[in-house]
Motif scaffolding. Structure first.
Motif, PDB file in Angstrom:
ATOM      1  N   ARG A 106       0.911   4.211  -2.741  1.00  0.00           N
ATOM      2  CA  ARG A 106       0.875   5.610  -2.795  1.00  0.00           C
ATOM      3  C   ARG A 106       2.089   6.514  -3.328  1.00  0.00           C
ATOM      4  O   ARG A 106       1.813   7.428  -3.715  1.00  0.00           O
TER       5      ARG A 106
ATOM      6  N   ILE B 145      -5.476  11.355 -11.646  1.00  0.00           N
ATOM      7  CA  ILE B 145      -4.712  10.253 -11.029  1.00  0.00           C
ATOM      8  C   ILE B 145      -5.631   9.347 -10.381  1.00  0.00           C
ATOM      9  O   ILE B 145      -5.525   7.972 -10.310  1.00  0.00           O
TER      10      ILE B 145
ATOM     11  N   GLY C  31       1.050  -6.126   2.396  1.00  0.00           N
ATOM     12  CA  GLY C  31       1.790  -5.152   3.347  1.00  0.00           C
ATOM     13  C   GLY C  31       1.214  -3.693   2.916  1.00  0.00           C
ATOM     14  O   GLY C  31       0.630  -3.458   2.106  1.00  0.00           O
TER      15      GLY C  31
ATOM     16  N   TRP D 127       3.739   5.511  -5.904  1.00  0.00           N
ATOM     17  CA  TRP D 127       3.168   5.650  -7.299  1.00  0.00           C
ATOM     18  C   TRP D 127       2.417   6.565  -7.680  1.00  0.00           C
ATOM     19  O   TRP D 127       2.550   7.340  -8.855  1.00  0.00           O
ATOM     20  N   SER D 128       1.256   6.646  -6.901  1.00  0.00           N
ATOM     21  CA  SER D 128       0.289   7.759  -7.065  1.00  0.00           C
ATOM     22  C   SER D 128       1.085   9.022  -7.211  1.00  0.00           C
ATOM     23  O   SER D 128       0.469  10.206  -7.711  1.00  0.00           O
TER      24      SER D 128
ATOM     25  N   ILE E  98       0.880  -1.332  -0.174  1.00  0.00           N
ATOM     26  CA  ILE E  98       0.074  -0.064   0.105  1.00  0.00           C
ATOM     27  C   ILE E  98       0.867   1.244  -0.064  1.00  0.00           C
ATOM     28  O   ILE E  98       0.573   2.239  -0.434  1.00  0.00           O
ATOM     29  N   ASN E  99       2.054   1.113   0.628  1.00  0.00           N
ATOM     30  CA  ASN E  99       2.963   2.350   0.495  1.00  0.00           C
ATOM     31  C   ASN E  99       3.686   2.444  -0.910  1.00  0.00           C
ATOM     32  O   ASN E  99       3.586   3.536  -1.293  1.00  0.00           O
TER      33      ASN E  99
END
Ligand SMILES: Cc1ncc(COP(=O)(O)O)c(C=O)c1O
Lengths: 472, 440
Positions: A331, B43, B263, A333-334, A327-328
């Motif tokens: 984040r 985005i 994760g 990437w976005s 998930i990091n």
């Protein structure tokens, strides 16, 4: 009006008396063999409304980027855009089991593949592993790669890692974990690498030199090409600690400077929120000759399809249970797509401009041991003022701003390490300057009594270590 | 008054270029490769279409270290609070009491859950936590042999091997019974004066509860017992502290953290107090402020990298604080009754899933006198890989090939697959699984 943090004499969850309100359907207790049965389990017995109030109270006693300026050096406490929160909570990404076949997790792999490419482009490296779960684990991964690489070319005698005395503590700790001897070399007064000391330290036993550029004193190592020659000339590898990447991204890159490997702190440069201490993510990028040593799997693309590749024969193995801090990664990437090449470069420019502004305005108040242009942060010393960095920090927090990092790097006495990042206004920085000036001028016996505007007064750390009360 | 031009004037420079004149021109190059910046709307929409490339709608019958569990809404609500998520490590204790108290409570709750004396304020994940436990055991007794079950999870074995690089540690396997539980006689024979640590799993990696685990203390000698447990199971099942484990480790994902494709998760890490000075990671302690009011600080930092550098007990700096917070909210909202419900319902569903699977020709759940907790190993007639991909094609995630998940003799897992149940596994889902399996 002076700043006042919310103050609750907040009980612990164990002390809150309301009883649990979590509604469940009836279920039969399963048959469990006597030997395996739990005798008694204690958990907080608190109504949900009180759980929420408790944590809301605690949150109100916690300073954060979203409550104010957070110039904590070396940590890059920039603003974390909120659109990334929404993406990070999208079930399309979060409701994915890590063992799902690539065919059915193409979206996740698309994100990972593109992020690998972005990190390659921005670091000037050839291959990336997204698996490491924080910067320090990235360092450790890289040190294991160094070790295995040296073994593979028949040079396992190379068992030393050279590290400047200005380095972050995770550098020597990671090198030692990977089984290396660490050799510390002194830095020059301005924090730069002492080339003579480096020349003396390298030998046929040197495996790698670990540095960050700009150094932890916030100045660019202009001798970097000379350093590269010395290290490579001695047959060792050159490692880049990417904690300071926000100072150079878009201007130069570790690859261009001749580094062989680098770790990133996505929670710094790429704005994934620091979570009150974590989670972070610490991908590692390497030059071609080190590719086959990376942890597996990595994401590869064939035509339009993504898959997981396990084929690196010399892989150091896994460092994490699954696919990294996904998930990091999402984040980051976005954030990178949002900013683009130009926006990321603009970040660097502004971060550097702000740090230089801070340095300029600190003149005459604190000593700045490293002269010349600063990069993303400025390290000052309060030694000559007679005030301890600790006391200055307490004055600052007492007035509603987070303090700079103190006592790091270790080579600067009474160090205050200030990193404004690109997301700071002149007003933010002027407030900090004002607070530092006031702190320096405050009588010692008064400053020692601070803080008084926060939820507690100065905490007794010596007592904590002595009584060692680590749970209720 | 904060345009860059105004700052240039104050700094007496012409523009940004002057700020980078210390970087040799030969290494300068504009960034290329990420593309043009996008608007927030662009985005966000793009991320949605990328998300649509995932099959996030599969019915999940798979665990193996990552489980789909119901997460009360309160968890997301609290961990998304700006004051927590955008803070960092509480270096200045007085302005960060909120996180410090929350982490102290996390340590306390996990101690209560596991019956252990000390819990640190988090490791990266279960696998690296287990590997750090091995390193810690070596620091404590300096012995070289680490005994692990032959059916240890492959990803755990990989991470342990990675973390043991450069240490004089040898990994040795002990036998397990057909149902995955420990062959106690075999283990006993392998314990000797060089044994550093014994790693056990309860439930076993095949999914069965293991009555041998509480007896390890009787045979471990001078070795340390590293107990890997399932945190949900501890509502019903004997806890590591109750059988005198030395170090207890687990993956905390089940405690309020979504599957997240692996994760961020949470390494739960507990141990006996006498070992605290050899332990990795950060610790929060209770103390007083100078007015005598209760206060919390990071403590025993002389073990850590920023002070001890190459002699530190670990290199951990950034950890999993926010995930630790998630698990504390989860456990305090559920409370004892809620956790007992989740564990009981999980076992009930595992039992139902066992009979569902057994009712299909060609699928036999491994027989055991010990109940399954969540994961279930199933012997099959057809090819495990094909089952796994066929099920996904038909909307079900389950039937993961055992020889990809666990180490060990192919006689025990060569023609087997894994399924799992949690409290979320519905009867309708099981009906669907049955139908799909029947036509394979
Ligand atoms: C210079 C430097 N290197 C390495 C690290 C370690 O990174 P992490 O905290 O992500 O493990 C830090 C973190 O603060 C740092 O400032």
């Amino acid at each position: 009006m002076p700043y006042h943090q919310a103050t609750y004499d907040e009980k612990t969850l164990k002390e809150i008396g309301s009883s649990n309100t979590f509604a469940v359907e009836k279920v039969n207790k399963p048959e469990i063999p006597e030997k395996l049965r739990r005798k008694n389990v204690e958990l907080p017995d608190v109504a949900e409304y009180d759980v929420i109030r408790h944590y809301v109270h605690l949150s109100q006693m916690n300073y954060a980027v979203d409550t104010g300026f957070y110039p904590l050096g070396s940590c890059t406490m920039k603003y974390n855009p909120k659109f990334a929160d929404r993406i990070a909570n999208d079930q399309r990404f979060t409701r994915m089991h890590p063992l799902t076949s690539p065919e059915y997790s193409q979206g996740e792999l698309h994100v990972m593949y593109e992020l690998q490419e972005f990190l390659k482009a921005s670091s000037g490296m050839d291959a990336v592993s997204l698996q490491p779960l924080a910067g320090a684990q990235g360092e450790y991964t890289a040190m294991l790669i160094v070790r295995k690489y040296m073994e593979s070319i028949g040079q396992s005698n190379r068992n030393e890692i050279i590290i400047p005395d200005s380095a972050h503590g995770t550098n020597p700790a990671s090198a030692a974990m990977a089984g290396f001897q660490t050799v510390e070399i002194p830095s020059k007064q301005d924090g730069k690498v002492d080339l003579e000391a480096l020349r003396d330290a390298v030998s046929e036993n040197t495996a790698a030199f670990m540095i960050t550029n700009p150094s932890t004193l916030g100045v660019f190592e202009s001798n970097i090409l000379e350093i590269e020659k010395i290290v490579h000339g001695a047959g060792a590898l050159l490692y880049y600690d990417g904690a300071n990447f926000n100072a150079i991204l878009g201007i130069t890159s570790p690859g261009l400077m001749g580094f062989d490997m680098v770790h990133f702190n996505l929670h710094k440069t790429f704005a994934t929120p620091h979570g009150g201490g974590g989670p972070g993510a610490g991908p590692v990028a390497v030059k071609e000759k080190l590719r086959e040593f990376l942890p597996v799997p990595v994401v590869v693309k064939d035509g339009k399809k993504y898959s997981l590749y396990y084929g690196y024969k010399n892989s150091i193995g896994r460092v994490a249970g699954f696919n990294g801090s996904f998930i990091n990664l999402l984040r980051a990437w976005s954030y990178m797509k949002y900013k683009g090449d130009d926006g990321l470069t603009e970040n660097t420019r502004k971060a550097v401009l702000n740090a230089n502004y801070m340095a300029k305005r600190l003149e005459g108040i604190l000593d700045i041991p490293a002269k010349g242009i600063k990069k993303h942060e400025v390290v000052a010393s309060s030694k000559k003022t007679g005030k301890r960095a600790l006391d200055i920090a307490k004055y600052i927090i007492n007035n509603g701003v987070h303090a700079p990092t103190i006592y790091f790097p270790l080579i600067v006495p009474e160090a205050l390490m200030i990193e404004p990042t690109e997301d700071a206004s002149v007003e933010d920085m002027e407030l900090l300057i004002k607070l530092i000036r006031e702190a320096v001028e405050m009588p010692q016996e008064e400053i020692e009594k601070l803080p008084v505007n926060l939820s507690i007064g100065r905490a007794d750390e010596v007592r904590a270590a002595r009584i060692m009360k680590l749970h209720w | 008054m904060s345009s860059p031009e105004e700052l240039f004037k104050i700094l007496n420079i012409k523009g940004y270029d002057d700020l980078f004149s210390d970087i040799p021109d030969s290494v300068k190059k504009p960034l290329k490769g990420i593309g043009k910046g996008k608007s927030e709307m662009e985005i966000t929409l793009e991320s949605e279409s990328v998300g649509n490339l995932n099959r996030s709608d599969l019915r999940i019958f798979l665990g193996l270290g990552a489980y789909e569990r119901y997460i009360p809404a309160a968890v997301g609500n609290i961990i998304m609070r700006n004051e927590f998520i955008t803070a960092y490590t509480p270096y200045q204790a007085e302005i960060s009491q909120g996180m410090l108290q929350a982490l102290f409570e996390y340590q306390s709750i996990i101690c209560d859950l596991t019956g252990m004396e000390v819990t640190n304020s988090s490791m990266y994940d279960g696998a690296s936590g287990l590997a750090e436990a091995v390193r810690m055991a070596y620091r404590i007794n300096g012995k070289s042999e680490v005994l692990v079950p032959e059916n240890i999870y492959k990803n755990h074995l990989d991470v342990i091997r990675t973390y043991a690089t450069g240490m004089p540690i040898e990994i040795k396997f002990y036998d397990v019974n057909h149902d995955g539980t420990i062959d106690l006689e075999n283990l006993k024979e392998r314990v000797n004066s060089n044994t550093c640590a014994i790693i056990t799993y309860n439930p076993s990696t095949y999914g069965t509860l293991d009555p041998a685990v509480p007896s390890i203390g009787e045979i471990k000698g001078d070795a340390l017992h590293i107990a890997y447990y399932d945190p949900i199971s501890l509502a019903l099942i004997i806890a590591p502290g109750e059988y005198d484990a030395d170090i207890a480790v687990s993956e905390g994902q089940q405690l309020g953290i979504p599957l997240n494709f692996g994760g961020p998760y949470l390494g739960l890490f507990s141990f006996k107090e006498k070992y605290v000075r050899k332990s990795p990671g950060r610790l929060i302690g209770e103390t007083l402020d100078h007015n005598g009011k209760r206060a919390y600080v990071m403590t025993l930092q002389t073990r850590e990298q920023h002070i001890r550098r190459d002699k530190a007990m670990s290199n951990i700096c950034t950890n999993q604080a926010l995930m630790a917070l998630a698990s504390s909210v989860y456990l305090s909202v559920l409370g004892k009754k809620g956790l007992e419900y989740v564990a009981s319902k999980t076992m009930e569903n595992s039992r139902k899933l066992t009979s569902t699977i057994d009712s299909v020709h060609g699928y036999r759940t491994r027989k055991s006198k010990n109940p399954y907790f969540s994961d279930i190993i199933v012997d099959v007639d057809s090819t495990p890989d094909l089952i796994f991909s066929y099920l996904q094609k038909n909307g079900i995630l389950g039937g993961y090939p055992a020889n990809m998940a666990v180490n060990g003799p192919s006689a025990k897992n060569g023609r087997s697959v894994f399924f799992a149940a949690t409290e979320m596994t519905g009867e309708e889902d099981m009906e669907k699984l049955k139908k799909v399996l029947e036509v394979f």
